[in-house]
Write a protein that holds these residues in place. Sequence first.
Motif: not given
Length: 338
Positions: A53-63
């Motif tokens: 599970i990858l948690a963070g503010r920026s969806l583009p960076k997570l993707n």
Amino acid sequence: MPRFQEGNTAAELAAHHSPSITGKIILTTGVTPGSIGARYIEALAAHAPKLLILAGRSLPKLNKQVEVLAQAHPDVETRLLQVDLSSIDSVTKAAAQVYSWTDVPIIDIVVNCAGIMAVPYALSVDGIEMQLAANHIGHFLLTNSIMPKLLAAEGTPRVINVSSNGHRLSAMRWGDISFDGGRTYDPWVAYGQSKTANMLFSLALAKKLGNRGLLSFSVHPGLITTTGLATHLAWVAEGEEEDAMTTLLKKDQELGNEVGFGDAWSKLVVPVSSEAGAATQMYASFDPELKAHNGAYLEKCRPSDPMKDIFRPWGRDEYEAEMLWALSEKLTGRKFDY
């Protein structure tokens, strides 16, 4: 068992602990590409975890990070959790989302790796000094809000909080945690306070939930100047601008810290790679011998030694851990009685 140490990489430790990684569900914050969080999950992905599970503010960076994982390990399953750790409302919604995942009844490990460092003065949307909000308060709320899923895991679930030897820069400032509206603000002192909070949070979790099987550790990853944590800092002086290292050296000298004098400073500021920086949190996540050291602060793939390392008393005080717990409940408006 091999003795790991400074310089070993997360991949090397993951290979050693491969049987313990296989089948695990692991939630990690701060996994932007190139970060120590990213290096941690990249090392995990090689050993068949059940879900990352990858948690963070920026969806583009997570993707983007998901793409990196998929290219190297196409069979690894990932799930994204968008959360702004500086916002109580955002964290509350993210925790609710985790609870809505009925196909994820447990979480084996939470690694709180996200953080900011020595940023200009700002208050969070909730009126909390930004470094304390993003580095501690958000993680406190997220971790405790999903705690039932951790406690439902078999074996010994773990919570890892990434701290720093920068905790030497400040104990908790109980009377002035948000720096009097900026009038008493020092970015390095604020960073130190937030890193002390990470240590005390792990200590409190160990004391409150160790009897229910939970292990919690805080870790110092080493000086890493190549990740997003430090990109806003001028590590190399430009023109007449004072670089970040000079500012930090002066702060250590002002505080009377031993690393500010003699050759101790040159030894302190030797950078390590993000791959090596992620090694201690891998050690904290899986080493079986750490069961005897619940709540410990770790560095260089071992428990820190107060007599040899930078390990201040205010980061290992159980009374201060209780005070921080009470303060964190007050700031979040949530009670967690364990």
